[in-house]
Write a protein that holds these residues in place. Structure first.
Motif, PDB file in Angstrom:
ATOM      1  N   GLU A 134     -13.685  -9.944  20.320  1.00 33.50           N
ATOM      2  CA  GLU A 134     -14.363 -10.223  19.064  1.00 33.50           C
ATOM      3  C   GLU A 134     -13.330 -10.467  17.968  1.00 33.50           C
ATOM      4  O   GLU A 134     -12.341  -9.717  17.853  1.00 33.50           O
ATOM      5  CB  GLU A 134     -15.276  -9.060  18.664  1.00 33.50           C
ATOM      6  N   GLU A 135     -13.555 -11.513  17.184  1.00 32.64           N
ATOM      7  CA  GLU A 135     -12.636 -11.852  16.097  1.00 32.64           C
ATOM      8  C   GLU A 135     -13.135 -11.262  14.782  1.00 32.64           C
ATOM      9  O   GLU A 135     -14.305 -11.400  14.424  1.00 32.64           O
ATOM     10  CB  GLU A 135     -12.507 -13.371  15.964  1.00 32.64           C
ATOM     11  N   TYR A 136     -12.244 -10.598  14.059  1.00 35.25           N
ATOM     12  CA  TYR A 136     -12.588  -9.971  12.786  1.00 35.25           C
ATOM     13  C   TYR A 136     -11.685 -10.533  11.692  1.00 35.25           C
ATOM     14  O   TYR A 136     -10.516 -10.861  11.935  1.00 35.25           O
ATOM     15  CB  TYR A 136     -12.405  -8.448  12.859  1.00 35.25           C
ATOM     16  N   ALA A 137     -12.235 -10.646  10.492  1.00 28.54           N
ATOM     17  CA  ALA A 137     -11.482 -11.176   9.361  1.00 28.54           C
ATOM     18  C   ALA A 137     -10.717 -10.056   8.672  1.00 28.54           C
ATOM     19  O   ALA A 137     -11.183  -8.917   8.580  1.00 28.54           O
ATOM     20  CB  ALA A 137     -12.424 -11.849   8.369  1.00 28.54           C
ATOM     21  N   VAL A 138      -9.531 -10.406   8.174  1.00 25.20           N
ATOM     22  CA  VAL A 138      -8.719  -9.481   7.381  1.00 25.20           C
ATOM     23  C   VAL A 138      -8.923  -9.852   5.910  1.00 25.20           C
ATOM     24  O   VAL A 138      -8.554 -10.953   5.485  1.00 25.20           O
ATOM     25  CB  VAL A 138      -7.232  -9.562   7.755  1.00 25.20           C
ATOM     26  N   MET A 139      -9.574  -8.977   5.149  1.00 24.67           N
ATOM     27  CA  MET A 139      -9.904  -9.229   3.750  1.00 24.67           C
ATOM     28  C   MET A 139      -8.996  -8.379   2.867  1.00 24.67           C
ATOM     29  O   MET A 139      -8.801  -7.186   3.119  1.00 24.67           O
ATOM     30  CB  MET A 139     -11.367  -8.896   3.469  1.00 24.67           C
ATOM     31  N   MET A 140      -8.451  -9.000   1.825  1.00 24.76           N
ATOM     32  CA  MET A 140      -7.627  -8.287   0.845  1.00 24.76           C
ATOM     33  C   MET A 140      -8.417  -8.109  -0.445  1.00 24.76           C
ATOM     34  O   MET A 140      -9.087  -9.028  -0.916  1.00 24.76           O
ATOM     35  CB  MET A 140      -6.330  -9.053   0.555  1.00 24.76           C
ATOM     36  N   GLN A 141      -8.317  -6.928  -1.012  1.00 26.01           N
ATOM     37  CA  GLN A 141      -9.046  -6.620  -2.244  1.00 26.01           C
ATOM     38  C   GLN A 141      -8.470  -5.334  -2.819  1.00 26.01           C
ATOM     39  O   GLN A 141      -8.076  -4.412  -2.085  1.00 26.01           O
ATOM     40  CB  GLN A 141     -10.539  -6.443  -1.960  1.00 26.01           C
ATOM     41  N   ALA A 142      -8.383  -5.264  -4.151  1.00 22.01           N
ATOM     42  CA  ALA A 142      -7.936  -4.038  -4.796  1.00 22.01           C
ATOM     43  C   ALA A 142      -9.009  -2.969  -4.672  1.00 22.01           C
ATOM     44  O   ALA A 142     -10.197  -3.266  -4.475  1.00 22.01           O
ATOM     45  CB  ALA A 142      -7.612  -4.299  -6.268  1.00 22.01           C
ATOM     46  N   ARG A 143      -8.597  -1.721  -4.810  1.00 24.76           N
ATOM     47  CA  ARG A 143      -9.563  -0.641  -4.738  1.00 24.76           C
ATOM     48  C   ARG A 143     -10.500  -0.685  -5.945  1.00 24.76           C
ATOM     49  O   ARG A 143     -10.182  -1.288  -6.965  1.00 24.76           O
ATOM     50  CB  ARG A 143      -8.831   0.696  -4.707  1.00 24.76           C
ATOM     51  N   ASP A 144     -11.645  -0.038  -5.798  1.00 23.02           N
ATOM     52  CA  ASP A 144     -12.636  -0.080  -6.873  1.00 23.02           C
ATOM     53  C   ASP A 144     -12.074   0.452  -8.179  1.00 23.02           C
ATOM     54  O   ASP A 144     -12.321  -0.122  -9.255  1.00 23.02           O
ATOM     55  CB  ASP A 144     -13.879   0.733  -6.468  1.00 23.02           C
ATOM     56  N   GLU A 145     -11.319   1.528  -8.137  1.00 24.14           N
ATOM     57  CA  GLU A 145     -10.798   2.107  -9.373  1.00 24.14           C
ATOM     58  C   GLU A 145      -9.688   1.261  -9.986  1.00 24.14           C
ATOM     59  O   GLU A 145      -9.307   1.454 -11.145  1.00 24.14           O
ATOM     60  CB  GLU A 145     -10.280   3.528  -9.113  1.00 24.14           C
ATOM     61  N   GLN A 146      -9.149   0.302  -9.212  1.00 20.83           N
ATOM     62  CA  GLN A 146      -8.102  -0.573  -9.730  1.00 20.83           C
ATOM     63  C   GLN A 146      -8.643  -1.882 -10.305  1.00 20.83           C
ATOM     64  O   GLN A 146      -7.859  -2.718 -10.752  1.00 20.83           O
ATOM     65  CB  GLN A 146      -7.102  -0.886  -8.603  1.00 20.83           C
ATOM     66  N   ARG A 147      -9.931  -2.059 -10.269  1.00 17.73           N
ATOM     67  CA  ARG A 147     -10.558  -3.270 -10.821  1.00 17.73           C
ATOM     68  C   ARG A 147     -11.849  -2.929 -11.542  1.00 17.73           C
ATOM     69  O   ARG A 147     -12.839  -3.650 -11.472  1.00 17.73           O
ATOM     70  CB  ARG A 147     -10.827  -4.293  -9.720  1.00 17.73           C
ATOM     71  N   ALA A 148     -11.808  -1.819 -12.249  1.00 25.16           N
ATOM     72  CA  ALA A 148     -13.014  -1.339 -12.926  1.00 25.16           C
ATOM     73  C   ALA A 148     -13.172  -1.904 -14.329  1.00 25.16           C
ATOM     74  O   ALA A 148     -14.280  -1.935 -14.865  1.00 25.16           O
ATOM     75  CB  ALA A 148     -13.002   0.196 -12.984  1.00 25.16           C
ATOM     76  N   SER A 149     -12.078  -2.361 -14.968  1.00 19.67           N
ATOM     77  CA  SER A 149     -12.146  -2.853 -16.339  1.00 19.67           C
ATOM     78  C   SER A 149     -11.140  -3.979 -16.519  1.00 19.67           C
ATOM     79  O   SER A 149     -10.197  -4.125 -15.714  1.00 19.67           O
ATOM     80  CB  SER A 149     -11.850  -1.717 -17.329  1.00 19.67           C
ATOM     81  N   PRO A 150     -11.290  -4.787 -17.586  1.00 19.73           N
ATOM     82  CA  PRO A 150     -10.319  -5.869 -17.840  1.00 19.73           C
ATOM     83  C   PRO A 150      -8.897  -5.365 -18.031  1.00 19.73           C
ATOM     84  O   PRO A 150      -7.933  -6.106 -17.779  1.00 19.73           O
ATOM     85  CB  PRO A 150     -10.868  -6.525 -19.113  1.00 19.73           C
ATOM     86  N   ASP A 151      -8.727  -4.125 -18.472  1.00 14.33           N
ATOM     87  CA  ASP A 151      -7.372  -3.596 -18.659  1.00 14.33           C
ATOM     88  C   ASP A 151      -6.617  -3.492 -17.347  1.00 14.33           C
ATOM     89  O   ASP A 151      -5.367  -3.454 -17.338  1.00 14.33           O
ATOM     90  CB  ASP A 151      -7.443  -2.219 -19.330  1.00 14.33           C
ATOM     91  N   ASP A 152      -7.338  -3.428 -16.227  1.00 11.58           N
ATOM     92  CA  ASP A 152      -6.672  -3.333 -14.927  1.00 11.58           C
ATOM     93  C   ASP A 152      -5.914  -4.601 -14.565  1.00 11.58           C
ATOM     94  O   ASP A 152      -5.080  -4.587 -13.644  1.00 11.58           O
ATOM     95  CB  ASP A 152      -7.691  -3.014 -13.830  1.00 11.58           C
ATOM     96  N   LEU A 153      -6.181  -5.710 -15.296  1.00 14.22           N
ATOM     97  CA  LEU A 153      -5.440  -6.946 -15.029  1.00 14.22           C
ATOM     98  C   LEU A 153      -3.961  -6.787 -15.362  1.00 14.22           C
ATOM     99  O   LEU A 153      -3.116  -7.522 -14.835  1.00 14.22           O
ATOM    100  CB  LEU A 153      -6.040  -8.096 -15.845  1.00 14.22           C
ATOM    101  N   ARG A 154      -3.614  -5.829 -16.247  1.00 11.43           N
ATOM    102  CA  ARG A 154      -2.218  -5.630 -16.627  1.00 11.43           C
ATOM    103  C   ARG A 154      -1.400  -5.057 -15.479  1.00 11.43           C
ATOM    104  O   ARG A 154      -0.168  -5.103 -15.493  1.00 11.43           O
ATOM    105  CB  ARG A 154      -2.143  -4.692 -17.832  1.00 11.43           C
ATOM    106  N   ASN A 155      -2.075  -4.481 -14.502  1.00 13.95           N
ATOM    107  CA  ASN A 155      -1.379  -3.879 -13.368  1.00 13.95           C
ATOM    108  C   ASN A 155      -1.204  -4.840 -12.197  1.00 13.95           C
ATOM    109  O   ASN A 155      -0.781  -4.442 -11.110  1.00 13.95           O
ATOM    110  CB  ASN A 155      -2.133  -2.639 -12.889  1.00 13.95           C
ATOM    111  N   ILE A 156      -1.556  -6.110 -12.412  1.00 12.57           N
ATOM    112  CA  ILE A 156      -1.439  -7.117 -11.362  1.00 12.57           C
ATOM    113  C   ILE A 156      -0.210  -7.978 -11.654  1.00 12.57           C
ATOM    114  O   ILE A 156       0.032  -8.376 -12.798  1.00 12.57           O
ATOM    115  CB  ILE A 156      -2.714  -7.974 -11.280  1.00 12.57           C
ATOM    116  N   PHE A 157       0.545  -8.293 -10.616  1.00  8.46           N
ATOM    117  CA  PHE A 157       1.747  -9.092 -10.749  1.00  8.46           C
ATOM    118  C   PHE A 157       1.621 -10.350  -9.886  1.00  8.46           C
ATOM    119  O   PHE A 157       0.941 -10.345  -8.841  1.00  8.46           O
ATOM    120  CB  PHE A 157       2.993  -8.295 -10.319  1.00  8.46           C
ATOM    121  N   VAL A 158       2.298 -11.405 -10.324  1.00  9.95           N
ATOM    122  CA  VAL A 158       2.346 -12.646  -9.569  1.00  9.95           C
ATOM    123  C   VAL A 158       3.822 -13.044  -9.434  1.00  9.95           C
ATOM    124  O   VAL A 158       4.622 -12.825 -10.349  1.00  9.95           O
ATOM    125  CB  VAL A 158       1.520 -13.755 -10.273  1.00  9.95           C
ATOM    126  N   ARG A 159       4.221 -13.619  -8.307  1.00  9.05           N
ATOM    127  CA  ARG A 159       5.638 -13.905  -8.041  1.00  9.05           C
ATOM    128  C   ARG A 159       6.007 -15.288  -8.569  1.00  9.05           C
ATOM    129  O   ARG A 159       5.313 -16.271  -8.319  1.00  9.05           O
ATOM    130  CB  ARG A 159       5.926 -13.823  -6.543  1.00  9.05           C
TER     131      ARG A 159
END
Length: 417
Positions: A134-159
């Motif tokens: 059986e093939e299963y998908a690997v999904m990436m997502q931040a935890r609920d407490e890390q995406r609860a408000s717009p302020d959590d965007l400050r903790n995200i980085f891009v390379r």
């Protein structure tokens, strides 16, 4: 949604419509609360508001402007108890704007920013793995407490191209706006639906006519309209009743044409049908009823009931002519002799409709409307039939004969030879 079940009809002291208006009036007095109530209909395919009027266009911003125009005009119409739309700018939304110049200077594309936001704040499939076939998908997502408000965007980085991690907050700005929660479509077109109920004494037809005129007079030609729920059923039944009425008239005419072996005599008889319909409309007006599905059924019934008295008179005129009476003598004699049978059938039909008019109990509204249509339609048609049918026969049937006239001529020819 809240379903309110009432006591059985014979155990309740209040009318359902009255109770519904009283409850909605009290609920709407509460701050920040809007309540819409409706009553399930017996012949309806579903439950919903009495008015469901759809406005269709090419752009939601334009639809919002049209909605406001129609709702403003609707305030001048006293028949609407409540009228609201399903296009509401009440959904709190977070708008993310990308500083493209700064991102380009760091070698970061808008696509990379979007993929990062999707991965952390929503979800993104990055790979798959197989277990037991059986093939299963690997999904990436931040935890609920890390995406609860717009302020959590400050903790995200891009390379960046240099390999350094750049805080996403350096590349974006965040603002809160009120937007539309649902962008609805109807029949594959962008649409806004105006829904509401009616005050007592106002009909769906009059309310829809007001909205149609408002759209025609106030909105551009690019605006189109459609209907849902009870409004759609009303429009369909109103258009189909003419087809049903036409087919019933055609069948009646062909049957009588075969019976009388003439196309003129059925026309004389069918003069009674418009008289019966006029009487039914007068009865609906006097009783305060509307032209609904029950009254339309009654009007179709009147076609056969009204034609019956015309058949009695025309057939007897032909019989008297076969006996050798003069044309006008036959007409006058038939009207005089057939007065009693016509009045007897009229009285019996009218008396049979009185129990419908005096009906009480659950569903009595539909029986009352049907009784009113039959009572007034038959009464008025029968009174005028005694005068109109002989007069029309005198005008257009002078050169016609009865079905037995040909047979009598043949018999006379055989006797002469």
């Amino acid at each position: 949604a809240v379903v309110v079940s009432l006591a059985p009809w014979d155990e309740s002291d209040v009318d359902t419509e009255t109770l519904m208006r009283d409850l909605v009036g009290k609920w709407n007095e509460l701050p920040d609360l809007r309540v819409f109530a409706f009553m399930r209909q017996g012949l309806s395919r579903g439950a919903g508001q009495q008015i469901e009027f759809v406005i269709q266009g090419l752009d939601y911003d334009e639809l919002a402007e049209w909605r406001d125009i129609v709702l403003e005009k609707a305030e001048s119409y006293p028949g609407f108890a409540r009228l609201d739309s399903d296009l509401k700018e009440t959904q709190s939304q977070v708008i993310v704007d990308i500083d493209r110049d700064r991102a380009a200077a760091l070698g970061i594309s808008a696509q990379e920013v979007g993929q990062t936001l999707q991965t952390m704040m929503s979800e993104r499939e990055v790979s798959t793995y197989v277990v037991g076939g059986e093939e299963y998908a690997v999904m990436m997502q931040a935890r609920d407490e890390q995406r609860a408000s717009p302020d959590d965007l400050r903790n995200i980085f891009v390379r960046a191209n240099s390999g350094e991690l750049v805080p996403l907050s350096n590349l974006i700005s965040v603002r809160n706006e009120a937007g539309v929660a649902n962008l609805n479509r109807y029949n594959r077109l962008r649409a806004v639906t105006l829904s509401g109920s009616l005050e007592e004494g106002y009909s769906i037809g009059d309310a829809l006519k007001f909205l149609e005129d408002t759209v025609a007079n106030e909105l551009p030609d690019t605006a189109s309209i459609d209907y849902k729920g009870q409004s759609l059923e009303y429009k369909e039944s109103s258009s189909q009743i003419w087809l049903t009425f036409g087919i019933a008239m055609l069948v009646l005419f062909l049957v009588m044409a075969a019976q009388f072996e003439s196309f003129v005599h059925p026309l004389v008889i069918m003069v009674t049908v418009p008289l019966a319909i006029a009487g039914a409309l007068v009865g609906l007006h006097l009783s305060g009823s509307t032209l609904n599905i029950y009254s339309q059924i009654g009007i179709v019934m009147l076609i056969g009931i009204a034609a019956k008295n015309g058949i009695l008179i025309v057939e007897f005129i032909n019989q008297m002519r076969d006996l050798g009476h003069g044309f006008k003598e036959s007409i006058i004699g038939a009207a005089r002799i057939r007065l009693r049978p016509v009045m007897m059938t009229t009285i019996s039909t009218v008396m049979g409709s009185i129990p419908l008019i005096m009906a009480t109990g659950p569903g009595s509204e539909s029986r009352i409307v049907l009784g009113v249509v039959i009572f007034f339609g038959v009464s008025i048609a029968s009174v005028f039939t005694l005068f109109i049918v002989p007069m029309v026969y005198n005008l257009i049937a002078k050169n016609t004969g009865s079905p037995d006239s040909v047979a009598q001529e043949l018999q006379a020819m055989q006797a002469a030879t």
